[in-house]
Design a protein around this motif. Structure first.
Motif, PDB file in Angstrom:
ATOM      1  N   GLU A 233       0.876  -1.211   0.000  1.00  0.00           N
ATOM      2  CA  GLU A 233       0.000   0.000   0.000  1.00  0.00           C
ATOM      3  C   GLU A 233       0.891   1.232   0.000  1.00  0.00           C
ATOM      4  O   GLU A 233       1.824   1.330   0.790  1.00  0.00           O
ATOM      5  CB  GLU A 233      -0.894  -0.009   1.239  1.00  0.00           C
ATOM      6  N   GLU A 234       0.618   2.167  -0.914  1.00  0.00           N
ATOM      7  CA  GLU A 234       1.442   3.364  -1.065  1.00  0.00           C
ATOM      8  C   GLU A 234       1.183   4.344   0.070  1.00  0.00           C
ATOM      9  O   GLU A 234       0.063   4.486   0.551  1.00  0.00           O
ATOM     10  CB  GLU A 234       1.158   4.042  -2.406  1.00  0.00           C
ATOM     11  N   GLU A 235       2.257   5.006   0.391  1.00  0.00           N
ATOM     12  CA  GLU A 235       2.142   6.002   1.476  1.00  0.00           C
ATOM     13  C   GLU A 235       1.539   7.302   0.978  1.00  0.00           C
ATOM     14  O   GLU A 235       0.946   8.044   1.741  1.00  0.00           O
ATOM     15  CB  GLU A 235       3.539   6.241   2.060  1.00  0.00           C
ATOM     16  N   HIS A 236       1.659   7.608  -0.339  1.00  0.00           N
ATOM     17  CA  HIS A 236       1.207   8.886  -0.905  1.00  0.00           C
ATOM     18  C   HIS A 236       0.149   8.661  -1.964  1.00  0.00           C
ATOM     19  O   HIS A 236       0.063   7.581  -2.559  1.00  0.00           O
ATOM     20  CB  HIS A 236       2.386   9.637  -1.523  1.00  0.00           C
ATOM     21  N   THR A 237      -0.642   9.737  -2.202  1.00  0.00           N
ATOM     22  CA  THR A 237      -1.590   9.778  -3.334  1.00  0.00           C
ATOM     23  C   THR A 237      -1.062  10.772  -4.340  1.00  0.00           C
ATOM     24  O   THR A 237      -0.235  11.644  -4.025  1.00  0.00           O
ATOM     25  CB  THR A 237      -2.992  10.210  -2.855  1.00  0.00           C
ATOM     26  N   TYR A 238      -1.600  10.655  -5.612  1.00  0.00           N
ATOM     27  CA  TYR A 238      -1.089  11.488  -6.703  1.00  0.00           C
ATOM     28  C   TYR A 238      -2.259  12.237  -7.336  1.00  0.00           C
ATOM     29  O   TYR A 238      -3.359  11.694  -7.471  1.00  0.00           O
ATOM     30  CB  TYR A 238      -0.371  10.649  -7.753  1.00  0.00           C
ATOM     31  N   SER A 239      -1.992  13.469  -7.761  1.00  0.00           N
ATOM     32  CA  SER A 239      -3.033  14.304  -8.393  1.00  0.00           C
ATOM     33  C   SER A 239      -2.421  15.007  -9.606  1.00  0.00           C
ATOM     34  O   SER A 239      -1.244  15.409  -9.582  1.00  0.00           O
ATOM     35  CB  SER A 239      -3.573  15.364  -7.422  1.00  0.00           C
ATOM     36  N   ARG A 303       2.582  14.724  -5.743  1.00  0.00           N
ATOM     37  CA  ARG A 303       2.330  13.747  -4.702  1.00  0.00           C
ATOM     38  C   ARG A 303       1.630  14.438  -3.531  1.00  0.00           C
ATOM     39  O   ARG A 303       1.655  15.669  -3.399  1.00  0.00           O
ATOM     40  CB  ARG A 303       3.662  13.136  -4.260  1.00  0.00           C
ATOM     41  N   SER A 304       1.051  13.663  -2.635  1.00  0.00           N
ATOM     42  CA  SER A 304       0.285  14.251  -1.531  1.00  0.00           C
ATOM     43  C   SER A 304       1.161  15.019  -0.568  1.00  0.00           C
ATOM     44  O   SER A 304       0.649  15.819   0.218  1.00  0.00           O
ATOM     45  CB  SER A 304      -0.478  13.156  -0.769  1.00  0.00           C
ATOM     46  N   ASP A 305       2.504  14.807  -0.643  1.00  0.00           N
ATOM     47  CA  ASP A 305       3.365  15.597   0.208  1.00  0.00           C
ATOM     48  C   ASP A 305       3.844  16.862  -0.493  1.00  0.00           C
ATOM     49  O   ASP A 305       4.726  17.559   0.010  1.00  0.00           O
ATOM     50  CB  ASP A 305       4.559  14.777   0.676  1.00  0.00           C
ATOM     51  N   GLY A 306       3.306  17.142  -1.688  1.00  0.00           N
ATOM     52  CA  GLY A 306       3.608  18.374  -2.393  1.00  0.00           C
ATOM     53  C   GLY A 306       4.748  18.248  -3.377  1.00  0.00           C
ATOM     54  O   GLY A 306       5.016  19.201  -4.118  1.00  0.00           O
ATOM     55  N   LYS A 307       5.418  17.075  -3.462  1.00  0.00           N
ATOM     56  CA  LYS A 307       6.536  16.908  -4.386  1.00  0.00           C
ATOM     57  C   LYS A 307       6.027  16.447  -5.747  1.00  0.00           C
ATOM     58  O   LYS A 307       5.004  15.797  -5.853  1.00  0.00           O
ATOM     59  CB  LYS A 307       7.530  15.904  -3.816  1.00  0.00           C
ATOM     60  N   ASN A 308       6.827  16.830  -6.779  1.00  0.00           N
ATOM     61  CA  ASN A 308       6.474  16.421  -8.136  1.00  0.00           C
ATOM     62  C   ASN A 308       6.746  14.941  -8.317  1.00  0.00           C
ATOM     63  O   ASN A 308       7.684  14.381  -7.727  1.00  0.00           O
ATOM     64  CB  ASN A 308       7.266  17.213  -9.159  1.00  0.00           C
ATOM     65  N   PHE A1249      -4.045  30.403   6.443  1.00  0.00           N
ATOM     66  CA  PHE A1249      -3.296  29.497   5.566  1.00  0.00           C
ATOM     67  C   PHE A1249      -3.350  28.092   6.149  1.00  0.00           C
ATOM     68  O   PHE A1249      -3.127  27.893   7.345  1.00  0.00           O
ATOM     69  CB  PHE A1249      -1.844  29.974   5.449  1.00  0.00           C
ATOM     70  N   ILE A1250      -3.641  27.124   5.268  1.00  0.00           N
ATOM     71  CA  ILE A1250      -3.691  25.711   5.681  1.00  0.00           C
ATOM     72  C   ILE A1250      -2.471  24.992   5.102  1.00  0.00           C
ATOM     73  O   ILE A1250      -2.214  25.068   3.893  1.00  0.00           O
ATOM     74  CB  ILE A1250      -4.990  25.044   5.195  1.00  0.00           C
ATOM     75  N   VAL A1251      -1.718  24.313   5.931  1.00  0.00           N
ATOM     76  CA  VAL A1251      -0.568  23.500   5.515  1.00  0.00           C
ATOM     77  C   VAL A1251      -0.993  22.037   5.584  1.00  0.00           C
ATOM     78  O   VAL A1251      -1.380  21.549   6.661  1.00  0.00           O
ATOM     79  CB  VAL A1251       0.646  23.756   6.420  1.00  0.00           C
ATOM     80  N   GLN A1252      -0.948  21.354   4.428  1.00  0.00           N
ATOM     81  CA  GLN A1252      -1.458  19.981   4.393  1.00  0.00           C
ATOM     82  C   GLN A1252      -0.351  18.941   4.527  1.00  0.00           C
ATOM     83  O   GLN A1252      -0.645  17.784   4.842  1.00  0.00           O
ATOM     84  CB  GLN A1252      -2.220  19.742   3.082  1.00  0.00           C
ATOM     85  N   SER A1253       0.870  19.343   4.261  1.00  0.00           N
ATOM     86  CA  SER A1253       1.962  18.368   4.296  1.00  0.00           C
ATOM     87  C   SER A1253       2.979  18.792   5.332  1.00  0.00           C
ATOM     88  O   SER A1253       3.373  19.970   5.370  1.00  0.00           O
ATOM     89  CB  SER A1253       2.625  18.276   2.919  1.00  0.00           C
ATOM     90  N   PRO A1254       3.444  17.859   6.191  1.00  0.00           N
ATOM     91  CA  PRO A1254       4.455  18.241   7.191  1.00  0.00           C
ATOM     92  C   PRO A1254       5.741  18.716   6.546  1.00  0.00           C
ATOM     93  O   PRO A1254       6.438  19.562   7.089  1.00  0.00           O
ATOM     94  CB  PRO A1254       4.667  16.959   7.992  1.00  0.00           C
ATOM     95  N   GLU A1255       6.056  18.207   5.349  1.00  0.00           N
ATOM     96  CA  GLU A1255       7.291  18.624   4.697  1.00  0.00           C
ATOM     97  C   GLU A1255       7.256  20.106   4.317  1.00  0.00           C
ATOM     98  O   GLU A1255       8.293  20.759   4.249  1.00  0.00           O
ATOM     99  CB  GLU A1255       7.556  17.761   3.453  1.00  0.00           C
ATOM    100  N   ASN A1256       6.063  20.637   3.999  1.00  0.00           N
ATOM    101  CA  ASN A1256       5.947  22.034   3.555  1.00  0.00           C
ATOM    102  C   ASN A1256       5.638  22.999   4.707  1.00  0.00           C
ATOM    103  O   ASN A1256       5.330  24.163   4.469  1.00  0.00           O
ATOM    104  CB  ASN A1256       4.839  22.162   2.501  1.00  0.00           C
ATOM    105  N   GLN A1257       5.696  22.500   5.937  1.00  0.00           N
ATOM    106  CA  GLN A1257       5.265  23.328   7.071  1.00  0.00           C
ATOM    107  C   GLN A1257       6.158  24.540   7.239  1.00  0.00           C
ATOM    108  O   GLN A1257       5.708  25.612   7.621  1.00  0.00           O
ATOM    109  CB  GLN A1257       5.257  22.478   8.343  1.00  0.00           C
ATOM    110  N   GLU A1258       7.459  24.391   6.938  1.00  0.00           N
ATOM    111  CA  GLU A1258       8.386  25.504   7.128  1.00  0.00           C
ATOM    112  C   GLU A1258       8.192  26.580   6.067  1.00  0.00           C
ATOM    113  O   GLU A1258       8.313  27.767   6.336  1.00  0.00           O
ATOM    114  CB  GLU A1258       9.832  24.969   7.078  1.00  0.00           C
TER     115      GLU A1258
END
Length: 1451
Positions: A233-239, A303-308, A1249-1258
């Motif tokens: 099962e993948e950890e991320h979703t893609y859009s 990806r759901s963490d905001g990365k391409n 502002f809503i931050v959805q990914s912990p990686e983009n929190q900064e």
């Protein structure tokens, strides 16, 4: 040698000439330098501009002084200063006049925001702020012309009212930090195993103001605890993320290599065309044609963490477009500006209404695609066409009036009753009218003179209020001449005592004019009547008798010496020689009775004459009598017979006819040929008189019974004059204006069968002709037919629905300026429904006619006479109100009246002879009685001496008809009757006596003394002494003439003579005493006229208030011509009428709602929001339903395409994004100490502002806030709130006064502590940290303190039994209750025990002192009770002892 000499000479000449030339150049330079320096040393100076003088409006001029001064300050000639730089000394200006008040006004805008005032150091708002800071706010104040709202100089408005202040001090509140709400609850975490964040948010309640702290972060995030992902099962979703479309651009050759389906289409379609569009692309087609380009966008997989991620992970069918064709954007192109047009004004109005000029440019090509739209195609600016050139002044207009016409009472009476019958002799209050018209005034160029063209023009051209065309006036009421009663007939006198030859004279009587006649043709009646008489005398001897002197002895016959004085007909004493022709009596025979003689009284005065004149049937006579006072003794002189005791004589023997002079009315004033009086014609401003003329009249001698007789029968000395001078009134010619311009003929065609269209003109009479001046022309209005009017072609009529019917009252329909409100039957509309209605007409109060006057309430002196009128109809519907009515619904009028006190008087006949024992003979003597007859007679002239009923005379003053009398016996002393009492002084004094005397007529034979000869009594007020004074009644009501209803009248008060005992007596008594008479017994007064409000005719209906739809209104108005006065009908409140307009459909563009964000193929990213623009039809009402129709009906589009689509975005998983806007906060005012500082409040809303990914929190940050003004706000307070202490920790938060918990708003300097600390820490057993920050002991333990104030240890209180000790122990083990009272008393409680458990020494001392005090109190009480035996003293409470044992309750 000669050659050398010839050579040297020119050289020397050149040297000298060169020096001279250099000197000349030097002097020229110096002069130029001086001129330059002088130019800098002299400057022009100007004074202040003076006041604007001249004609009203823009024709005024203001001046100022201009002079040349040296830089050192002294004044020089104007030639020293540069003339090119000379300032102007005169300037055109606007002269303000009083009527300009209606044309100009101050425009005062609202105050701007309050700004801080910088301190001396330049810093703003330095120092700590407590409540507010000082500031300054400004506002715009301008003088405007009302008509077109143009700005004019402030001096015009300052002429009427001072300029309102443009700045004021203000307060700036202290800085206020941003206020935010509490955080919301945490959001839900995701269900999968992917890492995610949960959020909570808060909203902005109030923005930061006045330099307050900015808003904190509105979002908080925290990681969700997600389980580890299972295998497979993948950890991320893609859009699939789509970007925004780029700019539209032309294709490039390298674009042919684009991959994909759409790119091949592009290469097929436009690849060849794009190759020629490289460097400096120049298309071969016509310019401004639409060019097709392309635009691209990015498509990415995220990806759901905001990365391409790889695009293949997001592929879907169909694949989203990455490029598309578009129209190349091109801006709108315009042509060059045209030249400026001519100025819109060709004449000057000063600065009031400047002219404008404009210029235009055309559109060469419209905007294409997203190019810039076309700019404004027209520019306007004010033009100063005058400059220094003199501009032709614009024509000005002013109101003019004719002279007032004659006062007409009928105009006022027509208001009360339009059917009022016209009466000739109307008087009192009325209305006079005049013509008001507008004329043009021009200024002659170069002359600055006003030239008035008196031809009337349209009244709309005149500014300012028109003068009044009507006013109240007064027509004097005619007053008949009032004369007094006739005086008594005078003696027979010569006409002229200086020339009194002849034996004929006249007796005369007179009367005076009491009220002069006013406004009547009839003059006063004759004032003098005469009767011819014989033997006239101008002077006569007035004889006074002396005492009787006997010839021999003390009694018997003798002579009475007479004293004669010569007097004229006025009663004045004159020289004796004037009476020398008359016999002068010197002595007259008399007799003093002897002791035995009969004694007879003196003759009584002559009785009044029985008739005032003598005729064939009646002659006047009068009598006198005397009586026997004492009987004779034997041998004495006997008494005369009864007939000798009475005498009769004729009186008023003149005939009853009398003569008087009668005159005809005076002729009109005419020129006298002997007087060179020039008759000038009066001009408009006019003089009063134009010379002296004469008036003549005829004089006749009239006989009272038979008419005109020969003038010899009337005294020539009193003949009236027949000629008198008079002032000739000037001739007044009629003055009329020139004819107005002809009214315009219609330009539209007229139907063939229509009546002939006419045009008209008119002129106005300014001054009517008078006193023989040139008469006014007959023609004041002219008409003529219009020529060359085209005839309309004949068409067939097509009928439509009837329009709304509006109630038009009769008075309006007939064009009559309504005296009263429009009333009657009409129609009213309610939406599209019409129904009949009635406007009720007003009815005035109606009273009956006056009753006749009642008789005077007093028969003597002042009284009142009354008349009544009663109510016939009550007023309703706004009619004239009734005057104040009494309980019987009557109104009465009372006026004073006066009845002469001596209209009737008592007349007495002589006393009868004294009757002794009811017998009358000579044998009886002694006491008896005598009687006389008394009758009441009229004293009026026409009924002189006529007997009337006794009731008409004053019964209190009836004379005695019977009295006692004495008939002295023979040989007795005889005395005369008592004389009159002497008069008391005018000021009554009891010390002054009143006396009366009588004489001894016969001495007695025996020694019996005579009765007293005098009597005395004191002068006592209101008994025998009276004082008199004039008495005035109150003023009567205002009395008008018989034919007047209002206007000027007279009020009266009556004069009477009042005696000191309150009785009203004849005014002759006050006149004899020559008392000071009050001056004013009548005065002028005014009865206010009841004037109904007069209104002008209705104006034309205005344009409809709405251009389409239902609810549109047309309005028309009327103005007040004459305001109501007195009890007249008031002006109506409604001076305007409204009616509905015909309904026209409204077409307008309607914008639809925004669509959701459309991504065009992707799952997230950039897209567009769109909305539709539809043409709809409606009726403009609030509840109107609109229906879509063809777009052509709405005309031009209302806005550009950009309002129909907006860029939008849908966040991808892992993206930072803004939330939707929060709800608007409640309206909050800025307040200082609970009072509102501003009139409008503020509302705020925010986006977090809503931050959805912990990686983009900064990397994610940012938030948005909006503020808007609002009304109806409240003042809020912000206060710190705290929870209870728990383990020396408590919660502290800020709360708004409405109960909302917030962050910010509360002052940080007042924030309570959240943690409680003790230093040093409380580590001793059974100790804890108190709220005061010091260590204390738990309950049941006593603090043992060190010398430095710190706790040493906690000691258990001794002496506690098992249970109590257990209780204390248990209580001690428990944590102490957080009680403030406990902590407070812990600090200062008394500790009676030592650490070893023994009592301290001071406890014993306190106990001993308490015992001694108790003993002392008991002893004192015993002593007091022993003395008084009444009171017992109760011992005081043993509080000190109790305190001593406070440590142990069992002790």
């Amino acid at each position: 040698m000669l050659l050398q000499q010839n050579w040297v000479s020119p050289h020397w000449a050149w040297q000298s000439l060169g020096k001279s030339f250099l000197l000349f150049v030097f002097l020229m330079l110096q002069t130029a330098d001086l001129e330059a320096r002088r130019g800098h040393q002299f400057v022009w100076k100007t004074g202040h501009w003076g006041r604007c003088v001249g004609d009203c409006g823009s024709g005024g001029v203001r001046s100022r002084a201009v002079w040349c001064t040296h830089v050192e300050g002294w004044t020089a000639y104007h030639a020293n200063c540069d003339q090119k730089d000379k300032p102007e000394s005169q300037r055109r200006c606007f002269k303000v006049c009083d009527w300009h008040l209606e044309l100009f006004e101050w425009e005062v805008l609202g105050w701007e925001r309050c700004g801080l005032v910088p301190f001396a150091g330049g810093e703003v708002g330095a120092g700590a702020c407590v409540t507010a800071q000082h500031g300054l706010q400004h506002r715009s104040v301008r003088c405007l012309q009302k008509l077109n709202r143009t700005i004019v100089t402030n001096e015009i408005c300052e002429y009427f009212t001072p300029q309102p202040p443009a700045e004021q001090a203000c307060l700036v509140p202290c800085p206020r930090d941003c206020v935010v709400s509490e955080f919301s609850s945490w959001s839900e975490c995701g269900t999968g195993c992917a890492k995610s964040l949960q959020h909570r948010m808060r909203a902005v309640i109030a923005p930061p103001l006045y330099g307050g702290a900015p808003c904190p972060n509105l979002t908080e995030s925290r990681a969700c605890g997600a389980p580890a992902c299972p295998l497979g099962e993948e950890e991320h979703t893609y859009s699939l993320r789509v970007g925004s479309w780029g700019e539209c651009q032309l294709p490039h050759p390298k674009d042919v290599d684009l991959a994909g389906r759409t790119m091949q289409d592009l290469s097929l379609d436009s690849g060849e065309r794009s190759t020629s569009g490289l460097q400096g692309y120049k298309p071969h087609h016509r310019p401004r044609e639409v060019e097709i380009g392309y635009q691209t966008r990015q498509v990415r997989c995220v990806r759901s963490d905001g990365k391409n991620a790889a695009l293949s992970l997001c592929m879907q069918d169909p694949v989203p477009l990455t490029f598309k064709s578009c129209v190349i954007a091109k801006d709108c192109e315009t042509s060059e500006w045209s030249a400026w047009s001519a100025c819109s004004r060709t004449c000057g109005w000063g600065d009031l209404a400047p002219g404008f000029r404009s210029r235009h440019r055309g559109v060469r090509s419209v905007a294409v695609g997203t190019g810039k739209p076309c700019p404004e195609l027209e520019e306007r600016e004010a033009c100063s066409v005058g400059g220094k050139e003199l501009l032709q002044p614009c024509p000005r207009f002013a109101w003019r009036t004719s002279e007032w016409k004659a006062c007409q009472v009928s105009l006022l009476l027509d208001q009360e009753d339009p059917r009022y019958q016209k009466h000739v002799d109307l008087c009192g209050g009325g209305i006079q009218t005049r013509e008001v018209y507008c004329v043009q005034i021009t200024v002659e160029l170069g002359m600055h003179r006003l030239k008035e063209v008196t031809r009337p023009v349209d009244g709309k051209l005149c500014l300012g209020p028109a003068p009044s065309a009507s006013q109240l006036c007064n027509v004097p009421c005619p007053a008949e001449c009032v004369v007094s009663a006739w005086s008594v007939w005078g003696p027979c006198l010569h006409e002229n005592c200086q020339d009194h030859h002849g034996g004929r004279g006249f007796r005369m009587r007179q009367r005076q004019v009491i009220v002069d006649p006013v406004g009547t043709l009839a003059d006063c009646p004759h004032l003098i009547e005469s009767i011819p008489c014989e033997d006239p005398v101008c002077y006569e001897w007035i004889v006074s008798e002396g005492i009787c002197v006997t010839d021999h002895g003390k009694c018997g016959p003798g002579n009475r010496i007479l004293k004669a004085v010569c007097k004229n007909k006025k009663g004045e004493e004159v020289s004796h020689h004037l009476c020398s022709e008359l016999p002068r009596p010197e002595v007259v025979a008399c007799e003093i009775p002897c002791a035995t003689d009969c004694v007879i009284s003196e003759w009584s005065p002559w009785s009044p004459c029985s008739h005032s004149c003598s005729s064939k049937n009646a002659e006047g006579s009068q009598s006198r009598s005397r009586s026997i006072l004492a009987l004779p003794a034997e041998g004495g002189k006997a008494c005369p017979p009864d007939r000798a005791l009475q005498e009769h004589r004729a009186c008023n023997d003149h005939p009853c006819v009398h003569f008087f002079w009668e005159t005809s009315p005076w002729s009109p004033c005419s020129e006298d040929v002997l007087v060179t009086a020039l008759n000038a014609t009066i001009n408009w401003s006019g003089e009063a008189t134009c010379g002296v003329g004469i008036q003549t009249r005829k004089v006749f001698c009239m006989k009272s019974s038979s008419g005109q007789v020969t003038p010899k029968r009337c005294p020539e000395s009193i003949r009236p004059e027949t000629v008198r001078p008079c002032l000739l009134l000037c001739k007044k010619d009629c003055v009329v204006t020139p004819f107005s311009e002809w009214t315009r003929c219609p330009t539209a065609c007229q139907s063939g069968n229509a009546t002939a269209v006419k045009q008209s003109r008119y002129r106005i009479i300014i001054q009517d002709a008078a006193h023989g001046g040139q008469a006014c022309p007959d023609t004041l209005y002219e008409e003529r037919e219009c020529e060359d009017i085209p005839v309309c072609p004949v068409y067939r009529w097509k009928t439509h629905r009837w329009s709304h019917c509006v109630l038009v009252p009769d008075s309006v329909r007939q064009g009559v300026p309504g005296h009263n409100e429009a009333c009657g039957h009409g129609l009213q509309s309610r939406g599209y429904i019409e129904e009949s209605c009635t406007v009720p007409c007003p009815f005035d109060c109606k009273l009956s006619d006056w009753s006749s006057w009642s008789p005077c309430s007093s028969s003597c002196g002042p009284g009142v006479k009354v008349r009544y009128r009663w109510l016939k109809e009550k007023p309703y519907n706004g009619g004239r109100p009734c005057p104040k009515l009494d309980l019987k619904n009557q109104v009465y009028e009372a006026v004073p009246c006066y009845s002469e006190c001596n209209q009737y008087s008592w007349v007495v006949e002589p006393w009868s002879p004294c009757k002794i024992n009811s017998e009358q003979n000579s044998l009886h003597c002694g006491e008896g009685i005598q009687t006389r007859k008394v009758r009441c007679v009229s004293t009026a002239e026409e009924h002189g001496g006529e007997t009337v009923p006794n009731a008409l005379c004053n019964q209190a003053e009836i004379p005695d008809m019977m009295q006692k009398c004495s008939l002295y016996c023979p040989s007795e002393c005889a005395v005369s009757d008592w004389g009159q009492w002497s008069t008391c002084p005018q000021v009554c004094d009891p010390n002054i006596m009143q006396t009366r005397t009588r004489q001894v007529l016969r001495s007695s034979v025996n020694t019996k003394p005579c009765p007293e000869e005098s009597q005395m009594k004191p002068c006592i007020l209101n008994q025998n002494c009276f004082q008199y004074q004039y008495n005035l009644t109150g003023w009567s009501g205002c009395q008008l003439g018989a034919n007047a209803t209002c206007g000027r009248g007279e009020r009266h008060r009556l004069l009477s003579c009042r005696r000191s005992d309150g009785a009203t007596v004849s005014t002759q008594l006050c006149q004899r005493l020559r008392l000071e008479k009050p001056v004013q017994t009548r005065s002028r007064c005014v009865v206010a006229c009841a004037v109904d409000c007069q209104l002008s005719a209705w104006s034309a209906w205005s344009q409809c208030s709405h251009t389409c739809g239902a609810g549109g209104q047309m309005v028309r108005g009327r103005s007040v011509v004459l305001r109501a006065a007195g009890e007249g009908r008031p002006c109506p409140e409604q001076l305007t009428q409204h009616r509905s307009c015909p309904v026209k459909p409204c077409y307008s563009w309607l914008l639809g709602p925004w669509s959701p964000c459309r991504l065009q193929g992707g799952q997230c990213g950039d897209g567009l929001q769109v909305r539709n623009l539809t043409c709809v039809v409606h009726d403009a009402s609030d509840s109107a339903t609109s229906k879509p129709v063809e777009n052509a009906l709405c005309g031009q589009l209302p806005s550009k395409e950009s309002v129909l689509q907006l860029p939008c975005s849908v966040p991808c998983p892992g993206d930072c994004h803004l939330t939707e806007w929060s709800e608007w906060s409640s309206c909050e005012l800025t307040c200082i100490n609970g009072r509102s500082f501003e009139t409008t409040g503020r509302q705020s809303r925010s986006r977090a502002f809503i931050v959805q990914s912990p990686e983009n929190q900064e990397s994610c940050s940012g938030q948005a806030m909006e503020t808007r003004p609002c009304s109806g706000g409240k003042c809020y307070d912000y206060l710190w709130k705290t929870s209870l202490w728990r383990d020396n920790v408590r919660t502290v938060w800020c709360q708004r006064s409405d109960g909302m918990n917030v962050t910010g708003g509360c002052a940080l300097r007042t924030k309570p502590a959240e943690v409680r600390h003790c230093s040093p820490p409380c580590r001793k057993p059974f100790s804890y940290c108190t709220q005061r920050g010091v260590c204390g002991c738990e309950r049941g333990y006593t603090e043992i303190m060190r010398s430095n104030g710190f706790l040493d240890y906690c000691m258990k209180v001794p002496g506690l039994e098992d249970k109590k000790a257990d209780v204390k122990t248990i209580a001690g083990k428990n944590k102490p209750v957080n009680s403030k009272m406990h902590d407070i008393f812990k600090g200062w409680s008394i500790q009676p025990f030592n650490p070893d458990g023994k009592l301290k020494m001071w406890v014993y001392g306190v106990s001993a002192g308490g015992f001694l005090i108790i003993v002392f109190l008991i002893f004192t009480s015993y002593l007091m009770c022993k003395k008084t035996k009444q009171h017992q003293s109760t011992p005081p409470q043993q509080k000190p002892l109790t305190l001593a044992y406070d440590g142990d309750i069992d002790m």
